[in-house]
Design an enzyme around this catalytic site. Structure first.
Site, mmCIF file in Angstrom:
data_model
loop_
_atom_site.group_PDB
_atom_site.id
_atom_site.type_symbol
_atom_site.label_atom_id
_atom_site.label_comp_id
_atom_site.label_asym_id
_atom_site.label_seq_id
_atom_site.Cartn_x
_atom_site.Cartn_y
_atom_site.Cartn_z
ATOM 1 N N GLU A 45 6.759 -20.405 13.251
ATOM 2 C CA GLU A 45 8.131 -20.213 12.790
ATOM 3 C C GLU A 45 8.794 -19.058 13.549
ATOM 4 O O GLU A 45 8.201 -17.994 13.722
ATOM 5 C CB GLU A 45 8.114 -19.926 11.292
ATOM 6 C CG GLU A 45 9.473 -19.892 10.635
ATOM 7 C CD GLU A 45 9.376 -19.798 9.112
ATOM 8 O OE1 GLU A 45 10.393 -20.003 8.437
ATOM 9 O OE2 GLU A 45 8.270 -19.516 8.601
ATOM 10 N N LYS A 114 15.754 -25.561 8.710
ATOM 11 C CA LYS A 114 14.875 -25.452 7.544
ATOM 12 C C LYS A 114 15.615 -25.903 6.289
ATOM 13 O O LYS A 114 16.757 -25.507 6.044
ATOM 14 C CB LYS A 114 14.399 -24.006 7.393
ATOM 15 C CG LYS A 114 13.225 -23.817 6.442
ATOM 16 C CD LYS A 114 12.673 -22.392 6.552
ATOM 17 C CE LYS A 114 11.426 -22.209 5.695
ATOM 18 N NZ LYS A 114 10.853 -20.848 5.873
ATOM 19 N N CYS A 175 7.360 -24.191 7.236
ATOM 20 C CA CYS A 175 6.697 -23.259 6.316
ATOM 21 C C CYS A 175 6.873 -23.624 4.847
ATOM 22 O O CYS A 175 6.148 -24.446 4.316
ATOM 23 C CB CYS A 175 7.171 -21.831 6.587
ATOM 24 S SG CYS A 175 6.034 -20.586 5.911
ATOM 25 N N PRO A 355 -8.059 12.157 7.339
ATOM 26 C CA PRO A 355 -8.739 13.124 6.475
ATOM 27 C C PRO A 355 -9.868 12.424 5.727
ATOM 28 O O PRO A 355 -9.619 11.540 4.911
ATOM 29 C CB PRO A 355 -7.632 13.587 5.512
ATOM 30 C CG PRO A 355 -6.345 13.153 6.144
ATOM 31 C CD PRO A 355 -6.675 11.915 6.915
ATOM 32 N N LEU A 356 -11.103 12.779 6.020
ATOM 33 C CA LEU A 356 -12.271 12.075 5.482
ATOM 34 C C LEU A 356 -12.911 12.921 4.391
ATOM 35 O O LEU A 356 -13.522 13.958 4.670
ATOM 36 C CB LEU A 356 -13.272 11.800 6.607
ATOM 37 C CG LEU A 356 -14.508 10.966 6.258
ATOM 38 C CD1 LEU A 356 -14.121 9.578 5.782
ATOM 39 C CD2 LEU A 356 -15.443 10.868 7.464
ATOM 40 N N SER A 357 -12.773 12.469 3.148
ATOM 41 C CA SER A 357 -13.236 13.261 2.004
ATOM 42 C C SER A 357 -14.664 12.954 1.596
ATOM 43 O O SER A 357 -15.273 13.705 0.841
ATOM 44 C CB SER A 357 -12.317 13.031 0.810
ATOM 45 O OG SER A 357 -12.498 11.710 0.305
ATOM 46 N N GLY A 358 -15.197 11.836 2.054
ATOM 47 C CA GLY A 358 -16.519 11.412 1.609
ATOM 48 C C GLY A 358 -16.491 10.516 0.395
ATOM 49 O O GLY A 358 -17.536 10.130 -0.123
ATOM 50 N N GLY A 359 -15.267 10.160 -0.078
ATOM 51 C CA GLY A 359 -15.130 9.238 -1.192
ATOM 52 C C GLY A 359 -14.953 7.807 -0.720
ATOM 53 O O GLY A 359 -14.868 7.538 0.490
ATOM 54 N N VAL A 360 -14.854 6.874 -1.664
ATOM 55 C CA VAL A 360 -14.772 5.450 -1.326
ATOM 56 C C VAL A 360 -13.521 5.135 -0.512
ATOM 57 O O VAL A 360 -13.572 4.398 0.481
ATOM 58 C CB VAL A 360 -14.806 4.587 -2.617
ATOM 59 C CG1 VAL A 360 -14.416 3.145 -2.308
ATOM 60 C CG2 VAL A 360 -16.189 4.625 -3.235
ATOM 61 N N ASP A 361 -12.365 5.690 -0.901
ATOM 62 C CA ASP A 361 -11.105 5.310 -0.257
ATOM 63 C C ASP A 361 -11.057 5.729 1.207
ATOM 64 O O ASP A 361 -10.825 4.902 2.096
ATOM 65 C CB ASP A 361 -9.925 5.914 -1.023
ATOM 66 C CG ASP A 361 -9.758 5.312 -2.400
ATOM 67 O OD1 ASP A 361 -10.215 4.176 -2.606
ATOM 68 O OD2 ASP A 361 -9.185 5.978 -3.276
ATOM 69 N N SER A 362 -11.245 7.009 1.491
ATOM 70 C CA SER A 362 -11.168 7.457 2.884
ATOM 71 C C SER A 362 -12.325 6.893 3.701
ATOM 72 O O SER A 362 -12.171 6.580 4.888
ATOM 73 C CB SER A 362 -11.145 8.981 2.966
ATOM 74 O OG SER A 362 -12.348 9.541 2.461
#
Length: 733
Positions: A45, A114, A175, A355-362
């Protein structure tokens, strides 16, 4: 008589307003289609201008340049002797339409607008385009002079028509027409149209892939025929990622498909079909045959051209294939990774800062970058480390431009990650040794260029400035401070991290002797954004966020998958650790703060709130009415009411944060993006007085009904007991 034809569907990674690049990719797809023996090629498209031009569709330049690209296609020698269908915007009688343009050998055959526009979710098509209302009708369209000079035509048909070749008939959907309740492919099939092609711009969303496959297969199973679905691929300038998966189906079976996620800018799939298979299939469906005899006819544009060769006995026809669907974990590993690559190479930047915090998200954000590096490695090193195709040559050229080394060839995914990703652990006195260790081990595993810094001096300086001006020094709650002081002391840590992130992102490549800067990556998940559990302008504020549309639950599942897929053992420890912001003082060196305790709700509950709010369109009262039954086994009606009220209070007071939410990869159907995917206000009455009163009345009613039922049950049991006792003693009642 010819009966076998080869058709091709193109998957293209187009970019809004990149007319030169879009033209090159269209021409490449035509070349590959011809090399596959195809005599008909269709594409996605609005492939000429790019789908996400949005308000640029109000500009006459967008229409002018689209015609200029079409002129290049008409005159290209490559386009000789192949029937071509392309997508572009066209203005007709001062009205803009989203169109397909079908041409052959320097002649425009038909412009097909369309019929049904998409205005839900991520789409606002009726803001720029109008749907064609004249069903089964065509009228005259006067070509621009630049096109008339090439074609020798002044007028061509525009409208709801079909193309009739010497051997078959071709119709069109665009589409949304496949997805809507009144699809065109049914009346087209009943009118004898044997090939239906759909130029699409359909975005990726977790767990969505099977829907399109089911629609295409059912379209050809019910009515018979060949369906050619061509979809966009890539990030064309927006949050959504078009995932490709172009395919060709015949009589309810898939014959050919493109990859769902890939770095290749052009991918063409083809299939050779036998037209007699369509005719036999339809003739055997007697109910359809009877309907067809009374169906209204479409205007046919005749073209003196045959899609089938004169002698086709040696052509092998395509066999059905099995469609292997990706798991949500695989979709997270590949989709955001491809989106990041598109954004990086088109932004002109040299990599990412996280910024790497060591948690799941980062950590999951870092692993997605590593997955991107792995995809690049797999594309570059095909068969003994040799680059195999033109597409891979283009990818390698982009890669060398980004890293600033014209001879660079990556040795490993870790080597590439070292060039692309700078990670930084920004610790304070409130950070634990465990998160510091996890961040370092993850950085070592993926090969990112990693640093660990302490930001206490910067935080202290900011607080000292405030104290110098006011004469007051704020304290954490554990030290006797009030909630306002406690929150302010947490927020200043988070905001300092954002300031330092941009400082390092702008200068890190300078320190490494490379040109350019880094894109700052955010790592707030969709649930935290929905709840507002983030600091405005903290390190969740970034240039782009690959996980901003993904739930915490799905991120944990992805991490489990990535641990085995990429052999990163530290991910298991990261998954098991309780999510925490680490912004409050530690208690005897241990965490005293967790996300779920701070939020007053679990991530699983947040996901349910989000789905009910967005997908089921629930306000406070209707959400309570649903959850009071869903959670009946674990919570009382009053407890459910308290949770719903708490969510909506937090949602209301934090909604303003969505106006500055980092642009995120769209992956979840309850994304809270303000005025993009989620058109809700950002200023609310936070006590929801009317709505909460309605909940309280419902709680009182349900409680009284339960009490009455309990009383009735007790009376019934007592009566039964008395009756049984009387029967045993022989007393009649």
């Amino acid at each position: 008589m010819g009966r076998k034809i080869t058709v091709a569907a193109s998957t293209l990674n187009q970019w809004a307003l990149d007319f030169e690049g879009n033209l090159d990719r269209i021409l490449q797809s035509i070349l590959e289609a011809k090399e596959l023996g195809a005599t008909f090629r269709t594409g996605p498209e609005l492939e000429i201008c790019g789908y996400s031009c949005e308000d640029h569709f109000y500009e006459s330049d967008t229409f002018l340049h689209s015609w200029e690209v079409l002129a290049e296609l008409l005159t290209a020698p490559l386009c000789k002797d192949i029937l071509i269908d392309v997508g572009m915007p066209i203005m007709h009688k001062n009205v803009a339409y989203n169109c397909r343009v079908i041409f052959l050998n320097k002649k425009v055959l038909l412009i097909r607008p369309k019929l049904t526009l998409c205005d839900s979710g991520n789409y606002r098509e009726s803001r720029w385009f109008t749907s064609w209302k004249k069903i089964r009708t065509v009228e005259d369209f006067y070509l621009p002079r630049m096109i008339s000079t090439i074609t020798g035509q002044k007028v061509v048909p525009i409208g709801d028509g079909v193309i009739s070749t010497l051997d078959t008939c071709i119709g069109f959907e665009i589409c949304e027409e496949l997805w809507c309740a009144s699809s065109s492919h049914i009346p087209l099939s009943l009118d004898g149209v044997e090939i239906i092609c759909n130029g699409s711009g359909s975005h990726s969303e977790l767990r969505k892939g099977y829907v399109m496959v089911d629609l295409v297969k059912n379209a050809t199973m019910k009515c018979g025929g060949c369906y050619i679905y061509s979809n966009l691929r890539g990030c064309d300038g927006q949050r959504v990622y078009f995932d490709g998966v172009s395919c060709i189906a015949l009589n309810g079976n898939m014959l050919s498909r493109a990859k769902q996620f890939a770095l290749a800018e052009v991918e063409v799939v083809s299939a050779t079909i036998d037209l007699e298979d369509i005719r036999s299939y339809r003739n055997m469906k007697r109910s359809n045959a009877h309907l067809a005899s009374s169906s209204e006819s479409y205007p046919r544009v005749f073209v003196d051209f045959s899609l089938s060769p004169e002698h086709d006995a040696t052509l092998p026809f395509a066999r059905p294939i099995v469609w292997d669907f990706l798991t949500p974990e695989e979709e997270i590993a590949q989709g955001p990774a491809c989106w990041l690559w598109d954004y990086l190479r088109r932004s002109g930047q040299g990599g990412f800062f996280l910024p790497l915090s060591g948690g799941v998200d980062s950590s999951s954000t870092a692993v997605i970058v590593y997955s991107m590096c792995t995809l690049i490695m797999n594309s570059v090193h095909q068969g003994g480390g040799k680059v195999a195709t033109n597409t891979d040559q283009k990818l390698l050229a982009d890669l060398r431009r980004i890293v600033g080394d014209p001879e660079y060839v990556p040795k490993s995914s870790q080597d590439l990650c070292d060039r692309f990703l700078v990670t930084c652990y920004m610790g304070t006195e409130n950070s634990s040794k465990e998160t510091h260790k996890r961040a370092e081990l993850l950085a070592q595993s993926i090969g990112s260029y990693h640093m660990s810094i302490t930001i206490d001096r910067v935080v202290t300086t900011c607080i000292d400035i405030f104290s110098h001006v006011t004469g007051l020094k704020p304290k954490f709650a554990v030290n006797g401070g009030c909630p306002r002081q406690n929150l302010a002391l947490q927020n200043i840590q988070a905001r300092v991290r954002m300031v330092l992130s941009y400082l390092f992102a702008q200068l890190m490549l300078w320190t490494r002797g490379r040109p350019g800067g880094l894109l700052v990556l955010g790592s707030a998940n969709v649930d935290e954004s929905l709840r507002g559990y983030l600091t405005k302008y903290d390190c969740s504020s970034a240039d782009i966020n690959p996980i901003g549309g993904i739930s915490k639950t799905d991120l944990k599942r992805f991490m489990i998958y990535a641990k085995d897929q990429f052999k990163i053992d530290i991910l298991e420890e990261i998954i098991d650790a309780p999510p925490t912001a680490e912004l409050e003082p530690l208690k005897e060196g241990k965490l005293a703060q967790t996300d779920e305790e701070d939020m007053g709700m679990t991530y699983e509950e947040l996901s349910q709130f989000g789905r009910l709010r967005k997908i089921d369109s629930c306000g406070p009262f209707s959400m309570y009415c649903k959850l009071v039954h869903t959670w009946a086994g674990n919570l009382t009606p009053k407890q459910v009411a308290d949770r719903v009220k708490h969510f909506f209070r937090c949602y209301a007071i934090n909604r303003h944060k969505m106006t500055v939410l980092t642009p995120s990869y769209h992956a979840e159907s309850y994304s809270p993006e303000d005025n993009r995917f989620d058109l809700r206000p950002f200023l609310y009455r936070a006590n929801w007085s009317w709505q909460f009163r309605a909940i309280d009345k419902q709680v009182a009613f349900i409680t009284s009904v339960k009490r009455q039922n309990a009383d009735n049950s007790q009376n019934s049991q007592k009566k039964s007991s008395d009756t049984f006792g009387n029967l045993r003693t022989g007393v009649t009642v």
